[in-house]
Design a protein around this motif. Structure first.
Motif, short mmCIF file in Angstrom:
data_model
loop_
_atom_site.label_atom_id
_atom_site.label_comp_id
_atom_site.label_asym_id
_atom_site.label_seq_id
_atom_site.Cartn_x
_atom_site.Cartn_y
_atom_site.Cartn_z
N GLY A 20 35.23 61.75 -103.10
CA GLY A 20 36.65 61.97 -102.88
C GLY A 20 36.99 63.44 -102.79
N HIS A 66 41.58 57.92 -106.73
CA HIS A 66 42.33 56.96 -107.55
C HIS A 66 41.40 55.85 -108.05
CE1 HIS A 66 45.70 54.58 -108.98
NE2 HIS A 66 45.22 53.55 -108.31
N GLY A 67 40.51 55.38 -107.18
CA GLY A 67 39.55 54.37 -107.58
C GLY A 67 38.61 54.86 -108.67
N ARG A 114 47.16 64.07 -102.43
CA ARG A 114 48.47 63.46 -102.20
C ARG A 114 49.47 64.46 -101.65
NH1 ARG A 114 48.91 59.47 -107.57
NH2 ARG A 114 47.53 57.85 -106.73
N CYS A 129 49.03 64.74 -98.11
CA CYS A 129 49.57 63.56 -97.41
C CYS A 129 51.10 63.53 -97.45
CB CYS A 129 49.01 62.28 -98.06
SG CYS A 129 47.24 62.05 -97.86
N GLY A 178 43.99 61.25 -97.06
CA GLY A 178 44.38 59.89 -97.37
C GLY A 178 43.22 59.10 -97.96
N ARG A 179 42.08 59.18 -97.30
CA ARG A 179 40.88 58.51 -97.81
C ARG A 179 40.46 59.10 -99.15
NH1 ARG A 179 35.54 60.07 -96.91
NH2 ARG A 179 33.97 58.47 -97.41
N ARG A 202 32.06 58.50 -107.00
CA ARG A 202 33.35 58.36 -106.32
C ARG A 202 34.14 59.67 -106.38
NH1 ARG A 202 35.88 52.45 -108.00
NH2 ARG A 202 34.08 51.18 -107.42
N GLU A 236 40.43 54.84 -111.95
CA GLU A 236 40.69 53.48 -112.45
C GLU A 236 39.56 52.95 -113.33
OE1 GLU A 236 41.59 50.94 -109.08
OE2 GLU A 236 43.59 50.66 -109.91
N ASN A 269 42.56 57.75 -102.03
CA ASN A 269 42.17 56.39 -102.40
C ASN A 269 40.89 56.38 -103.23
OD1 ASN A 269 44.35 55.19 -101.09
ND2 ASN A 269 43.24 54.96 -99.17
N MET A 270 39.92 57.20 -102.83
CA MET A 270 38.65 57.23 -103.55
C MET A 270 38.82 57.83 -104.94
SD MET A 270 35.99 58.37 -100.56
CE MET A 270 34.59 58.07 -101.61
#
Length: 309
Positions: free
Chosen positions: A134, A150-151, A192, A195, A143-144, A130, A154, A147-148
């Motif tokens: 990312g 951040h995932g 970010r 973005c 943007g994508r 990931r 996590e 998200n990747m």
């Protein structure tokens, strides 16, 4: 041994559905058994260190001497081979029944032991994939990418190989994963900022510069976030703070990237403007050009009409 049937984060639950067993090192060392819905946690520190060493080098023979050095901090007992054999036997009993997955997890070879993951997954592998995907998308699809990334982050439940970092194998892997996590964080905040989310990044980046005072990239990103928020003086102050810390701790000045960022802030470089703002400026320039052409055309028509009157 302890078996915990506790709720898991959504990211972890989703990934677990793709593999019956997942070995987890991004936090306390454990095995997640999807079939039983439980986390299997070795109770003793040596059991956890042994499992972590096996997972770190899955598919690779680890000889007895190397494993003994890992478990006994470089000073193994005289009966290390027998003691290690007992630890391996206990770990085998702890893991999900091998018959359910078509192979033995740990094989005994003439000079050591080998862990075969088979169809099992690891949280380290998922994080690595990931993060790489990312980071590759930051420039083209921030943007994508955000998200990747951040995932990926996590998946972390605490420090890598928590409570298993004393031996050389686990310590080296923990250091490698810590560096990957920081690199992923840097990419996340770059995405970010691309973005135009600079306002929400400032607090996090302030904490990251405090937690990692010698990592220049976090200062760089914080300077950009502050500048785009109209806080040029504070951005310059961040550079001075970084410089003081680097000089005090290492006796060196900031590197060329951070010095270049300071120059950009001082000179109001267009490169510091958020990409979306530049796009809007380009749109407005095109609109002004269009209106200028229309005005010239209307003036020409007015002059022609006036001349023919």
């Amino acid at each position: 041994m302890s078996v915990l049937a506790t709720p898991r984060p959504k990211a972890a639950r989703a990934a677990a559905a793709h593999s019956p067993v997942e070995f987890r090192l991004l936090g306390p060392v454990m095995v997640h058994d999807t079939a039983g819905g439980a986390d299997i946690v070795p109770a003793g520190s040596k059991q956890r260190a042994l499992l972590a060493a096996f997972v770190t080098h899955a598919g690779v023979l680890l000889d007895v001497d190397r494993l003994a050095a890992e478990l006994w901090d470089g000073a193994p007992p005289g009966n290390a081979a027998n003691a290690l054999q007992a630890h391996v036997a206990r770990l085998r009993r702890l893991l999900p029944a091998p018959g359910d997955y078509g192979h033995a997890w740990i094989s005994t070879l003439p000079t050591g032991y080998l862990l075969d993951l088979g169809d099992a997954s690891t949280d380290v592998l998922r994080f690595t994939r990931r993060s790489a995907e990312g980071r590759a998308a930051v420039a083209t699809d921030p943007g994508r990418a955000a998200n990747m990334l951040h995932g990926a982050l996590e998946l972390w439940r605490g420090p890598a190989l928590q409570d298993c970092r004393r031996g050389p194998v686990c310590a080296a892997e923990a250091d490698r994963l810590d560096e990957m996590r920081l690199t992923t964080l840097e990419a996340l905040y770059e995405a970010r900022l691309r973005c135009e989310r600079h306002g929400e990044c400032i607090g996090d980046l302030e904490r990251l510069t405090a937690d990692h005072p010698l990592r220049e990239r976090f200062y760089d990103l914080l300077m950009v976030a502050l500048y785009r928020s109209g806080r040029q003086a504070e951005a310059i102050g961040v550079y001075e703070r970084a410089r003081r810390r680097l000089v005090a701790a290492l006796g060196i000045e900031p590197g060329p990237a951070l010095r270049g960022r300071l120059e950009s802030v001082l000179t109001h470089s267009p490169g510091l403007v958020a990409p979306g703002v530049l796009d809007e400026l380009d749109r407005l320039r095109r609109r002004v050009d269009e209106l200028s052409r229309q005005q010239l055309e209307l003036t020409r028509r007015l002059n022609a009409a006036t001349a023919g009157a």
